[in-house]
Design a protein around this motif. Structure first.
Motif, short mmCIF file in Angstrom:
data_model
loop_
_atom_site.label_atom_id
_atom_site.label_comp_id
_atom_site.label_asym_id
_atom_site.label_seq_id
_atom_site.Cartn_x
_atom_site.Cartn_y
_atom_site.Cartn_z
N UNK A 3 0.83 -1.21 0.00
CA UNK A 3 0.00 0.00 0.00
C UNK A 3 0.86 1.25 0.00
N UNK A 4 0.52 2.20 -0.87
CA UNK A 4 1.19 3.50 -0.87
C UNK A 4 0.45 4.43 0.07
N UNK A 5 1.14 4.86 1.10
CA UNK A 5 0.50 5.71 2.10
C UNK A 5 1.12 7.11 2.04
N UNK A 6 0.30 8.09 1.72
CA UNK A 6 0.78 9.48 1.73
C UNK A 6 0.68 10.00 3.17
N UNK A 7 1.80 10.50 3.69
CA UNK A 7 1.80 11.05 5.05
C UNK A 7 1.95 12.56 4.92
N UNK A 8 0.89 13.28 5.30
CA UNK A 8 0.88 14.72 5.07
C UNK A 8 1.68 15.43 6.16
N UNK A 46 -4.21 7.99 2.99
CA UNK A 46 -3.59 9.21 3.48
C UNK A 46 -3.59 9.20 5.00
N UNK A 47 -2.46 9.59 5.59
CA UNK A 47 -2.42 9.82 7.03
C UNK A 47 -2.06 11.28 7.26
N UNK A 48 -2.85 11.97 8.06
CA UNK A 48 -2.47 13.31 8.50
C UNK A 48 -1.87 13.12 9.88
N UNK A 49 -0.56 13.32 9.93
CA UNK A 49 0.20 12.98 11.13
C UNK A 49 0.05 14.07 12.19
N UNK A 50 0.45 13.72 13.40
CA UNK A 50 0.32 14.65 14.52
C UNK A 50 1.42 15.70 14.56
N UNK A 51 1.24 16.64 15.48
CA UNK A 51 2.21 17.72 15.64
C UNK A 51 1.49 19.02 15.93
N UNK A 52 2.01 20.08 15.37
CA UNK A 52 1.43 21.42 15.60
C UNK A 52 1.39 22.15 14.27
N UNK A 81 -11.51 7.27 -0.53
CA UNK A 81 -10.17 6.85 -0.10
C UNK A 81 -10.03 6.91 1.42
N UNK A 82 -9.19 6.02 1.96
CA UNK A 82 -8.99 5.99 3.41
C UNK A 82 -8.13 7.17 3.84
N UNK A 83 -8.64 7.97 4.78
CA UNK A 83 -7.91 9.11 5.33
C UNK A 83 -7.96 9.01 6.85
N UNK A 84 -6.79 8.96 7.46
CA UNK A 84 -6.72 8.85 8.91
C UNK A 84 -6.06 10.11 9.45
N UNK A 212 -4.48 -1.55 14.17
CA UNK A 212 -5.04 -0.31 13.61
C UNK A 212 -4.29 0.07 12.33
N UNK A 213 -2.95 0.08 12.41
CA UNK A 213 -2.17 0.45 11.24
C UNK A 213 -2.36 -0.58 10.11
N UNK A 214 -2.49 -1.84 10.51
CA UNK A 214 -2.71 -2.88 9.50
C UNK A 214 -4.07 -2.69 8.82
N UNK A 215 -5.06 -2.28 9.59
CA UNK A 215 -6.39 -1.99 9.00
C UNK A 215 -6.26 -0.92 7.94
N UNK A 216 -5.46 0.10 8.27
CA UNK A 216 -5.27 1.20 7.33
C UNK A 216 -4.63 0.68 6.03
N UNK A 217 -3.60 -0.17 6.17
CA UNK A 217 -2.93 -0.68 4.97
C UNK A 217 -3.88 -1.55 4.15
N UNK A 218 -4.70 -2.34 4.85
CA UNK A 218 -5.67 -3.19 4.13
C UNK A 218 -6.71 -2.32 3.43
N UNK A 219 -7.18 -1.26 4.11
CA UNK A 219 -8.16 -0.36 3.48
C UNK A 219 -7.55 0.27 2.24
N UNK A 220 -6.26 0.61 2.36
CA UNK A 220 -5.58 1.25 1.23
C UNK A 220 -5.57 0.30 0.04
N UNK A 221 -5.23 -0.96 0.30
CA UNK A 221 -5.15 -1.92 -0.80
C UNK A 221 -6.53 -2.18 -1.39
N UNK A 222 -7.55 -2.21 -0.51
CA UNK A 222 -8.91 -2.47 -0.98
C UNK A 222 -9.37 -1.37 -1.93
N UNK A 223 -8.92 -0.13 -1.66
CA UNK A 223 -9.40 0.97 -2.51
C UNK A 223 -8.46 1.21 -3.68
#
Lengths: 224, 85
Positions: A3-8, A46-52, A81-84, A212-223
């Motif tokens: 799965x290709x995961x874009x991390x914003x 897509x993952x929108x990562x934490x921070x400020x 598309x899956x966005x977390x 949880x992260x594995x669910x995200x990767x599976x959702x990514x592949x499914x879509x």
């Protein structure tokens, strides 16, 4: 196929490498996407990562919402598309109206940093498909504005449609109905305050973030 | 026309205000015993160019709704004063 995961990454994001590391460890391919880009490339999720993001000026997520990449993220989300959104990412998703409600300062005005026990309330979401309802997961939290709030109508809608995906076993921040994470109507957009990416290796004290992260990767592949 | 604008953003009634509560708790220690209902908000000041007051108000309402406040948890109050040219 991985799965290709874009991390914003916005100016001020600080969890993008933790997310990328966890994605890589689970066999996915992370790409860090800067906020001024207008395309997510060939991302499957897509993952929108934490921070400020943008220093949390005005309100957490308020300025990030207008970053150029968010148009692409919104489009991606509306197409299913899956966005977390994790932590600050959850705040960004609420400000962007991809998720309802808002996150206000923790009850008690304390910055919360520690491990929270979460209960999986729904496994019908891009982040929890690999879990069972009732699973308890120990996941780190690290936030000052994680106190989820919304209107009565929104809360009723979240409850009635099984959109509360994670609850705190012991509420650390005053969130209404012990909410730790919710999803949108399409169940492909999920926001949560805890950091599953920091709980993907037993060396870090817990690997409860793996399902949880594995669910995200599976959702990514499914879509994909 | 040019306007001086002050937007006051405050938490909606019923939304917990831990900053206000903390300030209120601290006041008696300083001898201020009569203070209650403390609320903490933000004040945002700027100048605005607009055709007339009506268009300025419409623009400001949109600006507050979409950016300066989060209507889920905050109310905003707009004060605008024409600047003499």
């Amino acid at each position: 196929m991985s799965a290709n995961v874009a991390v914003v990454r916005f100016p001020g994001t600080n969890c993008e490498f933790d997310v990328a590391e966890a994605v890589t460890a689970l066999g996915g391919e992370p790409t860090i996407v800067f906020h001024d880009e207008v395309s997510l490339g060939s991302a499957d999720s897509v993952v929108i990562a934490g921070g400020f993001a943008h220093g949390d000026y005005l309100r957490p997520g308020a300025i990030a919402r207008f970053s150029p990449i968010m148009e692409a993220v919104s489009r991606f989300a509306l197409e299913g598309g899956a966005v977390i959104g994790i932590c600050n990412g959850f705040q960004v998703l609420c400000e962007s109206h991809l998720l309802p409600g808002a996150l206000q300062k923790n009850a008690g005005l304390r910055f919360k940093c520690g491990t929270a026990r979460l209960r999986v309330e729904s496994n019908r979401s891009a982040l929890t498909e690999q879990c069972d309802v009732g699973d308890e997961l120990d996941i780190p939290i690290n936030h000052f504005e994680g106190n989820y709030t919304c209107s009565e109508e929104t809360l009723a809608e979240l409850r009635d449609n099984d959109r509360i995906v994670l609850r705190y076993v012991e509420n650390p921040n005053g969130s209404v109905d012990d909410i730790a994470g919710i999803c949108n109507e399409g169940r492909n957009v999920v926001g949560l305050m805890p950091h599953p990416e920091r709980a993907c290796n037993p060396l870090l004290g817990s690997n409860d973030g793996v399902p949880l992260m594995r669910s995200l990767l599976e959702s990514a592949l499914a879509s994909a | 026309m040019t306007f001086d604008v002050v937007v006051e953003v405050r938490l909606r009634p019923g939304i917990a205000d831990p900053q206000g509560a903390t300030i209120e708790r601290a006041l008696p220690a300083l001898g201020f015993d009569g203070v209650s209902s403390v609320g903490v908000g933000k004040s945002i000041r700027f100048t605005l160019e607009s055709a007339d007051e009506e268009s300025a108000r419409a623009e400001l309402a949109d600006l507050c709704e979409r950016f300066l406040s989060n209507p889920v948890i905050e109310d905003s109050e707009i004060t605008l004063t024409p600047v003499a040219s």
